[in-house]
Scaffold this motif. Structure first.
Motif, PDB file in Angstrom:
ATOM      1  N   TYR A 307     -66.255 -63.899  14.336  1.00  0.00           N
ATOM      2  CA  TYR A 307     -65.903 -62.785  15.216  1.00  0.00           C
ATOM      3  C   TYR A 307     -65.822 -63.208  16.680  1.00  0.00           C
ATOM      4  CZ  TYR A 307     -67.392 -60.591  10.918  1.00  0.00           C
ATOM      5  OH  TYR A 307     -67.533 -60.257   9.592  1.00  0.00           O
ATOM      6  N   GLU A 348     -65.482 -52.117  14.214  1.00  0.00           N
ATOM      7  CA  GLU A 348     -65.237 -52.609  12.852  1.00  0.00           C
ATOM      8  C   GLU A 348     -63.797 -53.080  12.705  1.00  0.00           C
ATOM      9  OE1 GLU A 348     -68.376 -50.125  10.031  1.00  0.00           O
ATOM     10  OE2 GLU A 348     -66.467 -49.202  10.581  1.00  0.00           O
ATOM     11  N   ASP A 349     -62.860 -52.321  13.267  1.00  0.00           N
ATOM     12  CA  ASP A 349     -61.449 -52.711  13.181  1.00  0.00           C
ATOM     13  C   ASP A 349     -61.195 -53.995  13.967  1.00  0.00           C
ATOM     14  OD1 ASP A 349     -58.603 -52.347  12.626  1.00  0.00           O
ATOM     15  OD2 ASP A 349     -58.424 -51.778  14.733  1.00  0.00           O
ATOM     16  N   ARG A 351     -63.354 -56.339  14.822  1.00  0.00           N
ATOM     17  CA  ARG A 351     -64.036 -57.457  14.169  1.00  0.00           C
ATOM     18  C   ARG A 351     -63.248 -57.942  12.952  1.00  0.00           C
ATOM     19  NH1 ARG A 351     -69.582 -58.381  14.572  1.00  0.00           N
ATOM     20  NH2 ARG A 351     -69.839 -58.274  12.294  1.00  0.00           N
ATOM     21  N   ALA A 352     -62.714 -57.001  12.167  1.00  0.00           N
ATOM     22  CA  ALA A 352     -61.940 -57.387  10.981  1.00  0.00           C
ATOM     23  C   ALA A 352     -60.678 -58.157  11.386  1.00  0.00           C
ATOM     24  CB  ALA A 352     -61.568 -56.141  10.181  1.00  0.00           C
ATOM     25  N   ARG A 353     -60.011 -57.684  12.426  1.00  0.00           N
ATOM     26  CA  ARG A 353     -58.814 -58.381  12.900  1.00  0.00           C
ATOM     27  C   ARG A 353     -59.162 -59.764  13.445  1.00  0.00           C
ATOM     28  NH1 ARG A 353     -54.338 -54.956  13.779  1.00  0.00           N
ATOM     29  NH2 ARG A 353     -54.793 -52.756  13.372  1.00  0.00           N
ATOM     30  N   ARG A 355     -61.651 -61.641  12.569  1.00  0.00           N
ATOM     31  CA  ARG A 355     -62.000 -62.509  11.447  1.00  0.00           C
ATOM     32  C   ARG A 355     -60.748 -63.064  10.772  1.00  0.00           C
ATOM     33  NH1 ARG A 355     -63.292 -63.325   6.175  1.00  0.00           N
ATOM     34  NH2 ARG A 355     -65.382 -64.155   5.740  1.00  0.00           N
ATOM     35  N   ARG A 356     -59.708 -62.230  10.640  1.00  0.00           N
ATOM     36  CA  ARG A 356     -58.469 -62.699  10.025  1.00  0.00           C
ATOM     37  C   ARG A 356     -57.804 -63.772  10.889  1.00  0.00           C
ATOM     38  NH1 ARG A 356     -57.824 -57.151   8.620  1.00  0.00           N
ATOM     39  NH2 ARG A 356     -56.374 -56.801  10.356  1.00  0.00           N
TER      40      ARG A 356
END
Length: 500
Positions: A307, A348-349, A351-353, A355-356
């Motif tokens: 992250y 959350e959004d 962090r997810a982006r 991570r990708r």
């Protein structure tokens, strides 16, 4: 107010109280930032900081060109706790507790002198902790004028029409453990990086210039907003307890998309992993740089490598200090309960982006009707954990298996051995210890063996799948690792032996 029955006056002993205040936890950088807050509130356009090395007799001088203070204003400014944090303040005021000048300075030095000039008149007051310590009555002795010899250090302030100079002498908390001037210069460099981060909005807008030993401090933009490949969310605006809050998320580009100089600069003063998280601003001044604010579902998020590219900007007014639990040092913040669910959803959004981007090195993912990138590896998630598998439908792998004939079984067995022996733990440890994913150096043109493989896969798309040459090129450009050379793919033609 009349004295209450059964009460007595119980003032703290000056030396004991001040020595306790020295332990609030300021660093030289955060302490100087607190002094600059006062300069900004006084309308300064330039702040000049002079670091003078002389061993234990070193000094630091901070001069601004603000409106300055008269004698009575300086007297109030030098008193501790003269102004309550409950008082209503100007919307542009960067202070809150009325302690910053004193506590920040006491944390670094034993003698604080402040000289201010306004309307053609100069006033000077000083605190000397050794004088307080020697006073057996424990009095708060605020001294008038300069200490003998200090006038030479204040020479750069002479001739100023207006402004304020803050002089730190006997900087025991800075130089006590130092062995040479280089360590003092290292502190100066850390201060420069911190100020460039904390006041970057003021520096970028040219509302403020900060000079350290006559060298201008450059702003540090945590969000790389000038780059097109920085992802950003829309700005979310809402109100909590009457105070407006603005929030926007950013995902910075992967290292492979940045040149080394930009990558090193974007890491920030404390490095990529440490700088992830929320950035809380009040009146354009950065209060907190890189924190997940205790948010997270089930347990608070920690700063993990995947992250590191996630950064979220929050703007609050100074009226929200109590709601956000801003401390004296302006270094901690806790969002009010009413704001936490909304901030958690956005984080959350982001962090997810992030991570990708971290996992796929910033390669574009499927958006809308775009076809996804064909990858050679995929992750199988089971109750026993994650297993990484080679995708045998990948065009290059499938082409080799098709041509293998009777040997296809042996090739599949070899691929299985590779899958079962991927050193996941070692890769993770190496990455964590290096504090980065290793960069991939992509040559301008593919190596000869990769070129032959590209030609072979292109042939398979045309001959076996019936694609046109244009469609085959487009498919090849969506296939790892060939997607690294889109311009080269556009020039590929069917070779004579494959076009027959």
């Amino acid at each position: 107010m009349t004295e209450q029955p059964g009460s007595r006056d119980a003032p703290p002993r000056a030396s004991a109280m001040v020595e306790a205040l020295r332990g609030l936890g300021y660093s030289p950088a955060t302490a100087i930032a607190d002094i600059i807050d006062n300069s900004i509130s006084a309308g300064a356009g330039t702040v000049s900081i002079q670091f003078l090395w002389a061993g234990t007799d070193s000094s630091i001088l901070i001069i601004d060109d603000g409106r300055g203070m008269n004698e009575s204003e300086l007297d109030l400014a030098m008193r501790l706790g003269e102004r309550s944090p409950l008082e209503t303040r100007s919307v542009a005021d960067l202070g809150r507790f009325g302690l910053g000048l004193k506590t920040a300075s006491f944390s670094q030095c034993r003698r604080l002198t402040v000289v201010s000039r306004r309307d053609g008149k100069t006033s000077a007051l000083r605190w000397d902790l050794d004088v307080l310590l020697a006073d057996v009555k424990g009095r708060w002795s605020l001294l008038e004028g300069l200490h003998p010899g200090s006038d030479e250090r204040l020479a750069p302030f002479k001739g100023k029409e207006a402004g304020t100079a803050v002089l730190w002498e006997i900087p025991d908390r800075i130089v006590s453990a130092m062995h040479d001037e280089q360590e003092f210069l290292d502190v100066m460099d850390a201060v420069e990086r911190h100020l460039g981060m904390v006041f970057h909005r003021f520096l970028e807008s040219r509302k403020l210039r900060i000079l350290i030993n006559d060298h201008p401090v450059r702003p540090w933009d945590p969000f790389l907003e000038g780059r097109l490949d920085t992802w950003r969310s829309g700005e979310d605006r809402f109100t909590v307890n009457g105070s407006p809050i603005r929030v926007q998320g950013f995902v910075l580009p992967h290292r492979d998309r940045l040149d080394p100089k930009t990558w090193e600069s974007a890491a920030g003063p404390h490095g990529w992993t440490t700088q992830q998280g929320f950035y809380v601003y009040r009146n354009d001044r950065l209060l907190l740089a890189g924190s997940w604010l205790g948010l997270g579902r089930g347990r608070s998020w920690t700063k993990d490598e995947p992250y590191r590219l996630a950064r979220i900007r929050i703007d609050i007014p100074n009226a929200a200090d109590a709601d956000w639990k801003i401390d004296i040092r302006k270094s901690t913040a806790r969002p009010p309960l009413e704001a936490r669910p909304r901030l958690t959803v956005l984080a959350e959004d982001v962090r997810a982006r992030a991570r990708r981007v971290f996992a796929f090195r910033g390669k574009p993912q499927a958006v809308g009707k775009r076809e996804p990138l064909v990858q050679a590896w995929h992750a199988d998630r089971t109750k026993d954990g994650i297993r990484y598998r080679i995708d045998t439908t990948h065009p290059a792998i499938a082409a080799v298996l098709e041509d293998a004939g009777a040997s296809a079984g042996a090739l599949r067995a070899m691929l299985r051995v590779i899958e079962e022996t991927v050193p996941v733990q070692q890769i993770w440890l190496d990455t964590a210890e290096a504090r980065d994913t290793p960069p991939i150096a992509v040559p301008a043109n593919p190596p000869e063996d990769v070129h032959r493989l590209m030609q072979r896969v292109l042939s398979g798309f045309v001959r076996h799948k019936g694609l046109s040459l244009e469609a085959a090129r487009a498919q090849l450009a969506r296939t790892e690792p060939f997607d690294s050379w889109p311009a080269y793919i556009a020039t590929l033609e069917m070779s004579p032996e494959t076009s027959a």
